[in-house]
Write a protein that holds these residues in place. Structure first.
Motif, short mmCIF file in Angstrom:
data_model
loop_
_atom_site.label_atom_id
_atom_site.label_comp_id
_atom_site.label_asym_id
_atom_site.label_seq_id
_atom_site.Cartn_x
_atom_site.Cartn_y
_atom_site.Cartn_z
N ALA A 24 94.63 -3.47 25.34
CA ALA A 24 94.51 -2.01 24.79
C ALA A 24 94.71 -1.11 25.79
CB ALA A 24 92.83 -2.05 24.51
N ARG A 25 95.54 -1.34 26.90
CA ARG A 25 95.74 -0.49 27.89
C ARG A 25 96.82 0.71 27.27
NH1 ARG A 25 98.11 -4.25 32.71
NH2 ARG A 25 98.98 -5.11 30.75
N LEU A 26 96.42 1.89 27.83
CA LEU A 26 97.38 3.00 27.39
C LEU A 26 98.63 2.92 28.01
CD1 LEU A 26 94.60 5.63 27.23
CD2 LEU A 26 95.68 4.48 25.34
N PRO A 27 99.45 3.71 27.55
CA PRO A 27 100.83 3.91 28.01
C PRO A 27 100.62 4.60 29.41
CG PRO A 27 101.03 4.65 25.82
CD PRO A 27 99.56 4.24 26.09
N PRO A 28 101.42 4.53 30.55
CA PRO A 28 101.26 4.98 31.94
C PRO A 28 101.52 6.54 31.81
CG PRO A 28 103.18 3.75 31.77
CD PRO A 28 102.64 3.24 30.52
N ASP A 29 102.35 7.07 31.05
CA ASP A 29 102.81 8.49 31.26
C ASP A 29 101.74 9.47 30.22
OD1 ASP A 29 103.57 7.35 28.68
OD2 ASP A 29 105.43 8.61 28.76
N VAL A 30 100.70 8.86 29.48
CA VAL A 30 99.75 9.40 28.89
C VAL A 30 98.50 9.95 29.80
CG1 VAL A 30 98.10 9.48 27.03
CG2 VAL A 30 100.34 8.58 26.52
N ASP A 31 98.26 11.23 29.68
CA ASP A 31 97.04 11.59 30.64
C ASP A 31 95.71 11.11 30.26
OD1 ASP A 31 96.03 15.05 31.80
OD2 ASP A 31 95.04 13.14 31.98
N PRO A 32 95.16 10.04 30.85
CA PRO A 32 93.92 9.42 30.45
C PRO A 32 92.54 10.33 30.50
CG PRO A 32 94.28 8.69 32.65
CD PRO A 32 95.42 9.64 32.20
N THR A 33 92.88 11.73 30.93
CA THR A 33 91.63 12.57 31.02
C THR A 33 90.89 12.72 29.77
OG1 THR A 33 92.66 13.30 33.27
CG2 THR A 33 90.79 14.67 32.28
N LYS A 34 89.84 12.56 29.65
CA LYS A 34 89.19 13.12 28.46
C LYS A 34 88.84 14.38 28.26
CE LYS A 34 86.36 8.50 28.48
NZ LYS A 34 86.25 8.35 29.81
N ALA A 35 88.75 14.84 27.02
CA ALA A 35 88.45 16.19 26.65
C ALA A 35 86.98 16.61 27.46
CB ALA A 35 88.62 16.25 25.28
N PRO A 36 87.23 17.82 27.74
CA PRO A 36 85.84 18.16 28.39
C PRO A 36 84.97 18.38 27.07
CG PRO A 36 87.49 19.56 28.94
CD PRO A 36 88.27 18.59 28.24
N VAL A 37 83.60 17.74 27.19
CA VAL A 37 82.83 17.55 25.98
C VAL A 37 81.77 18.57 26.00
CG1 VAL A 37 81.20 15.98 24.96
CG2 VAL A 37 83.07 15.17 26.10
N ALA A 38 81.70 19.45 25.14
CA ALA A 38 80.75 20.61 25.07
C ALA A 38 79.17 19.88 25.29
CB ALA A 38 80.69 21.30 23.63
N PHE A 39 78.41 20.69 25.37
CA PHE A 39 77.12 20.23 25.77
C PHE A 39 76.10 20.25 24.42
CE2 PHE A 39 72.56 21.38 26.88
CZ PHE A 39 72.33 20.04 27.69
N GLY A 40 75.26 19.29 24.43
CA GLY A 40 74.46 19.10 23.07
C GLY A 40 75.07 18.82 21.81
N LYS A 46 83.02 20.34 18.26
CA LYS A 46 84.22 20.86 19.11
C LYS A 46 85.25 19.75 19.03
CE LYS A 46 85.84 23.31 22.19
NZ LYS A 46 87.21 22.91 22.37
N LEU A 47 84.97 18.30 19.25
CA LEU A 47 85.69 17.44 19.06
C LEU A 47 86.45 17.03 17.77
CD1 LEU A 47 84.04 14.56 21.16
CD2 LEU A 47 85.91 15.76 21.96
N ASN A 48 85.47 17.58 16.70
CA ASN A 48 86.11 17.44 15.55
C ASN A 48 87.59 18.42 15.18
OD1 ASN A 48 86.29 16.18 12.89
ND2 ASN A 48 84.67 17.52 11.98
N GLU A 49 87.00 19.72 15.72
CA GLU A 49 88.03 20.57 15.69
C GLU A 49 89.38 20.27 16.37
OE1 GLU A 49 86.62 24.07 17.47
OE2 GLU A 49 84.83 24.34 16.07
N GLU A 50 89.02 19.61 17.64
CA GLU A 50 90.34 19.34 18.66
C GLU A 50 90.93 17.95 17.90
OE1 GLU A 50 88.24 18.39 22.34
OE2 GLU A 50 88.25 20.52 22.81
N LEU A 51 90.57 17.21 16.78
CA LEU A 51 90.93 16.29 16.41
C LEU A 51 92.30 16.75 15.43
CD1 LEU A 51 88.41 13.70 15.41
CD2 LEU A 51 89.91 13.49 17.18
N ARG A 52 92.04 17.94 14.99
CA ARG A 52 93.20 18.79 14.03
C ARG A 52 93.93 19.56 14.79
NH1 ARG A 52 88.10 19.49 11.19
NH2 ARG A 52 87.85 21.50 12.19
#
Length: 357
Positions: A24-40, A46-52
């Motif tokens: 399940a390892r991701l490709p090496p050239d993909v930035d693995p940094t997760k999206a900044p998660v909004a609080f509460g 916010k993530l639902n919006e970013e999926l689109r």
């Protein structure tokens, strides 16, 4: 955009041999940094919006953050309520393999929760995921089959798989898929057969499963026998198991070196020998000696099924005549700690000693 190859890594197998496993390892050239998660309470919307988002990296980051959040059933409940499933269904067909991989991973994690499985049924996730059965990326297919396997544990989920018309495809995939995925397919079929066996039988499942009974993988041999057990609980299935000459193969598996395989094969044989044709086929394959060994074995997982199978073979004059010399084996089972084994042994002794008037 990165097109992932079949992502495979090797780990030591049971016998020290290198064994391919889907990574399940991701490709090496993909930035693995997760999206900044909004609080509460704002986090999931916010993530639902970013999926689109039209931006690939934004979609990737949102999915990676979501993978962590959906381990919590409360977040799964909220995600279903917020309409995440429609967005995830769309992302299953994304041109980017990493988006497809993480989308299937999110859905698999959600399927581990009861609320997620019910959400899938209500939102048509099963037919949507079926579109990935031929995905070129191994991990996408594995996540898809893991999800189906989880769904099939729920009766409504098994019905959903049947209604989506997936059984013929799953049976066919047993001929072409990686061993790791074949195991998942066999588990899915086992649960679906508790609901309905017609489609599996019509798809030639018995012929394919017969071949799997001699597979080099212990897990595949055992699981294939368990699927045949499910098939043999249906009248048409019993008939087909006899017609396809599966019983002699099951008899050979009674002497398999793996207890799990022995137990599954004995269970399948038990149901198959309910019919006269099954009984005669088992006798012709000389099933009695290996079955007696399983009854007498100190730690046999197959003891109960073996006793019941021998009881059915004792209903034939030839079987009863042979077993009269082995009543002592059954009498020893009367001291077994299992009440079910004791009860089955008493019935076996009575049937073997029965004499026509």
């Amino acid at each position: 955009n990165y097109k992932a190859p079949h992502l495979i890594s090797s780990f030591p197998g049971k016998l020290g041999m290198a064994q391919a496993r889907i990574s399940a390892r991701l490709p090496p050239d993909v930035d693995p940094t997760k999206a900044p998660v909004a609080f509460g309470e704002r986090a999931l919307p916010k993530l639902n919006e970013e999926l689109r988002s039209p931006e690939l990296l934004t979609r990737q980051r949102a999915l990676m953050a979501l993978c962590d959040l959906v381990h919590d059933p409360e977040n799964v409940c909220q995600a279903v309520h917020l309409g995440f499933l429609d967005n995830l269904k769309t992302l299953l067909l994304d041109h980017d393999s990493t988006v497809r991989q993480k989308s299937t991973e999110v859905l698999y994690i959600m399927a581990m929760h009861n609320v997620g499985r019910h959400g899938f049924i209500q939102n048509g996730v099963i037919p949507a995921m079926a579109q990935l059965l031929d995905d070129p990326v191994d991990i996408c297919r594995k996540n898809t089959h893991q999800t189906f396997e989880m769904m099939a544990k729920l009766p409504e989920g098994a019905v959903g798989i049947l209604h989506a018309g997936l059984i013929p495809s799953l049976v066919f995939k047993l001929k072409t898929e990686l061993d790791e995925i074949q195991e998942l397919i066999l588990d899915t079929l086992t649960n679906c057969l508790c609901v309905e066996a017609f489609e599996a039988l019509a798809s030639g499942a018995v012929t394919i499963l017969k071949q799997k009974l001699t597979h080099s993988s212990v897990a595949i041999r055992s699981k294939a026998a368990r699927v045949l057990l499910g098939i043999s609980t249906h009248p048409e299935g019993k008939k087909m198991v006899c017609e396809e000459d599966v019983i002699p193969v099951l008899v050979r598996l009674l002497e398999d070196t793996e207890p799990e395989v022995q137990a599954s094969a004995t269970g399948a044989l038990m149901f198959a020998t309910v019919t006269p044709q099954g009984k005669y086929s088992a006798l012709g394959a000389e099933a009695i000696p290996p079955l007696l060994k399983l009854v007498a074995g100190e730690t046999s997982k197959a003891r109960l099924s073996a006793i019941k199978t021998l009881t059915m073979l004792a209903e034939l004059p030839e079987g009863r005549k042979t077993l009269l010399d082995h009543v002592d084996t059954f009498q020893l089972c009367l001291n077994d700690p299992s009440e079910a084994v004791k009860r089955a042994a008493k019935i076996a002794i009575r049937v073997i000693k029965w004499k026509p008037f």
